[in-house]
Scaffold this motif. Sequence first.
Motif, PDB file in Angstrom:
ATOM      1  N   ASP A   1       0.813  -1.216   0.000  1.00 16.74           N
ATOM      2  CA  ASP A   1       0.000   0.000   0.000  1.00 16.74           C
ATOM      3  C   ASP A   1       0.849   1.270   0.000  1.00 16.74           C
ATOM      4  O   ASP A   1       0.374   2.345  -0.386  1.00 16.74           O
ATOM      5  N   LEU A   2       2.106   1.149   0.425  1.00 14.29           N
ATOM      6  CA  LEU A   2       2.984   2.319   0.540  1.00 14.29           C
ATOM      7  C   LEU A   2       3.994   2.410  -0.596  1.00 14.29           C
ATOM      8  O   LEU A   2       4.858   3.275  -0.579  1.00 14.29           O
ATOM      9  N   TRP A   3       3.904   1.530  -1.589  1.00 18.93           N
ATOM     10  CA  TRP A   3       4.860   1.559  -2.692  1.00 18.93           C
ATOM     11  C   TRP A   3       4.954   2.915  -3.384  1.00 18.93           C
ATOM     12  O   TRP A   3       6.053   3.366  -3.717  1.00 18.93           O
ATOM     13  N   PRO A   4       3.830   3.605  -3.651  1.00 18.97           N
ATOM     14  CA  PRO A   4       3.947   4.905  -4.347  1.00 18.97           C
ATOM     15  C   PRO A   4       4.764   5.923  -3.572  1.00 18.97           C
ATOM     16  O   PRO A   4       5.323   6.855  -4.155  1.00 18.97           O
ATOM     17  N   ILE A   5       4.838   5.767  -2.246  1.00 17.74           N
ATOM     18  CA  ILE A   5       5.632   6.674  -1.421  1.00 17.74           C
ATOM     19  C   ILE A   5       7.049   6.147  -1.255  1.00 17.74           C
ATOM     20  O   ILE A   5       8.025   6.905  -1.282  1.00 17.74           O
ATOM     21  N   ALA A   6       7.178   4.825  -1.104  1.00 16.80           N
ATOM     22  CA  ALA A   6       8.499   4.228  -0.845  1.00 16.80           C
ATOM     23  C   ALA A   6       9.416   4.304  -2.048  1.00 16.80           C
ATOM     24  O   ALA A   6      10.612   4.599  -1.908  1.00 16.80           O
ATOM     25  N   ARG A   7       8.880   4.055  -3.248  1.00 16.45           N
ATOM     26  CA  ARG A   7       9.741   4.013  -4.445  1.00 16.45           C
ATOM     27  C   ARG A   7      10.476   5.325  -4.706  1.00 16.45           C
ATOM     28  O   ARG A   7      11.676   5.312  -4.975  1.00 16.45           O
ATOM     29  N   PRO A   8       9.786   6.485  -4.625  1.00 17.94           N
ATOM     30  CA  PRO A   8      10.524   7.739  -4.862  1.00 17.94           C
ATOM     31  C   PRO A   8      11.606   7.997  -3.814  1.00 17.94           C
ATOM     32  O   PRO A   8      12.615   8.620  -4.121  1.00 17.94           O
ATOM     33  N   ILE A   9      11.400   7.516  -2.583  1.00 17.78           N
ATOM     34  CA  ILE A   9      12.386   7.766  -1.527  1.00 17.78           C
ATOM     35  C   ILE A   9      13.686   7.039  -1.843  1.00 17.78           C
ATOM     36  O   ILE A   9      14.770   7.621  -1.739  1.00 17.78           O
ATOM     37  N   TYR A  10      13.614   5.752  -2.212  1.00 18.63           N
ATOM     38  CA  TYR A  10      14.864   5.062  -2.498  1.00 18.63           C
ATOM     39  C   TYR A  10      15.335   5.333  -3.919  1.00 18.63           C
ATOM     40  O   TYR A  10      16.490   5.147  -4.238  1.00 18.63           O
ATOM     41  N   GLY A  11      14.427   5.786  -4.798  1.00 16.99           N
ATOM     42  CA  GLY A  11      14.809   6.103  -6.168  1.00 16.99           C
ATOM     43  C   GLY A  11      15.607   7.373  -6.262  1.00 16.99           C
ATOM     44  O   GLY A  11      16.541   7.473  -7.050  1.00 16.99           O
TER      45      GLY A  11
END
Length: 273
Positions: free
Chosen positions: A263-273
Amino acid sequence: MSEARMRARIKAVDFAKGTAILMIIIFHCYEAIFGWPGHDLCAFLRGGLINSYPFSLDIIYNIRDLLKLTGLGYQGVSVFVVMAGFLAVWSTRGKEFNPYSYLGRRLHRIYPLYWIALLGVVTFNLLVYGNALASPLDIFMMFFGYYPLLVTSGWVLNPSFWFITLIIQLYIFFPILRRLYAKLNNIGFLLVAGAIAYISSRTLMYIAPLAGQFFGCWLLEFSFGMVMASNFDRINEILSHTVMIIPLALAYAAGFLLTAYPDLWPIARPIYG
């Protein structure tokens, strides 16, 4: 800004894109041999070509343990989307922006090769499998950059096309995003993009197995790239301090750990990207 500095910055972006591509290639090699590694470094999933061998594979699986970090190569996708947003703004900086001219130039560079690849895969599938592995309607829509979201039997035509269609969608909607960005500040723009990405992902993940192919689910990464390009001097100055390695490492770790929660992928991906 001197021409030399501009070229140096573009080279830096090209290096980031090249590194991301290499990460993705290594990841898919790992996946093909050992199976999908999952987002949890402590969980091994056996699969891929390894399962087809009947003899003992203890040595190979020990090697797999050493290679597991290469399974993180899927993160290169987020890096590439961020860089796509960066270059979309960078290539239009200081110029009078005409959305029709922009789309014409951008799509003229992408579509011809994409169409050739699409026709090649359709021909290959027909010759080898006797089936295009996609309906005529799906193939027609993919010519314009839409990857079918509501399929239930796996990938359509060929899984490699999902990312190309994603980038096409992002470029098509870039003029709208650019206009929205002009009306908002950096934080406001990222908040709106994050809200759209979260709502898109939450809505589609329950009705579309391939929801990740929809541009709205990756909007925050692309928007991050746009903000970086618009504030490059300021961001470059901040990141030039060695002490920034610590918060960047913590941000990466936080983003990576958050990927354990879909559920948090849209937020997590930009952080590590």
